[in-house]
Enzyme design. Structure first.
Site, short mmCIF file in Angstrom:
data_model
loop_
_atom_site.label_atom_id
_atom_site.label_comp_id
_atom_site.label_asym_id
_atom_site.label_seq_id
_atom_site.Cartn_x
_atom_site.Cartn_y
_atom_site.Cartn_z
N ASP A 174 -8.62 2.28 4.28
CA ASP A 174 -8.52 2.79 2.97
C ASP A 174 -9.60 1.45 2.37
O ASP A 174 -9.02 0.33 2.84
CB ASP A 174 -7.64 3.31 2.52
N ASN A 199 2.76 11.02 -4.76
CA ASN A 199 2.66 12.20 -4.64
C ASN A 199 1.80 12.82 -3.04
O ASN A 199 1.04 14.17 -3.38
CB ASN A 199 1.19 11.88 -6.45
N HIS A 249 -0.05 11.03 -1.03
CA HIS A 249 -0.79 10.78 -0.72
C HIS A 249 -1.22 9.93 1.23
O HIS A 249 -0.46 9.47 1.16
CB HIS A 249 -2.21 10.28 -1.35
N GLU A 278 -5.69 11.91 -2.00
CA GLU A 278 -4.81 12.27 -3.64
C GLU A 278 -5.08 13.74 -3.63
O GLU A 278 -5.89 14.66 -2.64
CB GLU A 278 -5.77 11.69 -4.73
P1 PGA Z 1 3.80 1.73 -0.44
O1 PGA Z 1 2.77 3.21 0.03
O2 PGA Z 1 3.90 1.39 1.75
O3 PGA Z 1 3.56 0.63 -0.92
O4 PGA Z 1 4.76 2.79 -1.36
C1 PGA Z 1 2.03 3.77 0.59
C2 PGA Z 1 1.14 4.92 0.50
O5 PGA Z 1 1.08 4.65 -0.72
O6 PGA Z 1 1.28 5.14 1.34
#
Ligand code: PGA
Length: 236
Positions: free
Chosen positions: A67, A136, A138, A143
């Protein structure tokens, strides 16, 4: 599903890096799907070490990132392209031309999504996709939603994601509201998936994703359907 429960973030990083290294050793022209976020930073550090020691060769590896934010230029230090260059690509012997991140600055975002999907299909798909997981549920920037989005698409980020990512920006108002992300079908088509998670704050969502109902409200729950999923975590 294989789950490795590790004792520390350091152990998560070493195990994840060893799995990626094994993949590249067995298939030097691996197509590697990569993720950003704080979780994979330690894994990338380990990969850099292996490369420096002469134990891991990236010269034939191709990468595709999950992404990118919309409207953030590649040389901006919060862009995911910048993150990948600084946390991995600049320190290993990969050909920069073999590294791919969606272009969030593209004038026509829809065409950019189509270009990215075609690129992945021209590579004959992803051999190993690395994933983190958001609070959440994702994966990439897919999302929680009423349906699983299949292909690369533009996404409006949820407030919880904007809040979580605000730690990297001057203020929450500076966090982009939109991003491009690989879709669920593209991620699920990867031949192998490696999900990494670290921190007690990820425990609940990881449990829901791996053992709860499969629902687009918890996008990572779809990974239960994948036939070669490895989870490396330390969430106690
Ligand atoms: P993080 O993010 O590794 O900073 O916890 C994970 C994500 O949002 O995929």
């Amino acid at each position: 599903m294989r789950i490795y429960r590790m004792e520390s973030y350091q152990e998560v990083s070493r195990r994840a890096a060893n799995i990626i290294a094994a993949q590249i050793t067995l298939k030097p022209d691996t197509v590697l799907g990569l993720a950003t976020g704080s979780t994979p930073v330690g894994t990338y550090r380990q990969l850099i070490e292996l490369n420096k020691q002469g134990d891991l060769d990236f010269s034939c590896v191709k990468t595709v990132n999950l992404d990118e934010y919309c409207g953030v230029p590649a040389d901006h230090e919060q862009s995911y392209r910048y993150f990948m260059n600084h946390n991995l690509f600049n320190h290993i012997n990969i050909d920069p031309a073999n590294t791919n991140v969606p272009d969030g600055m593209a004038k026509d975002l829809q065409s950019e999504c189509e270009r990215y999907d075609k690129l992945i299909s021209d590579f004959n798909g992803i051999d190993l996709q690395v994933l983190g997981i958001g609070h959440n549920g994702h994966i990439g920037f897919n999302e929680p939603d009423d349906c699983f989005e299949k292909t690369t698409h533009v996404v409006e980020l949820k407030q919880s994601t904007i809040d979580a990512n605000s730690r990297f920006f001057a203020s929450v108002d500076n966090v982009p509201k939109r991003a491009l992300t690989m879709g669920i079908q593209t991620i699920m088509a990867a031949r192998k998936i490696l999900l990494i998670a670290s921190g007690a704050d990820k425990r609940k969502i990881l449990e829901r994703a791996l053992f709860g109902p499969i629902t687009p409200q918890v996008p990572a729950s779809v990974l239960q359907m994948h036939n070669d999923l490895t989870v490396v975590c330390c969430v106690d």
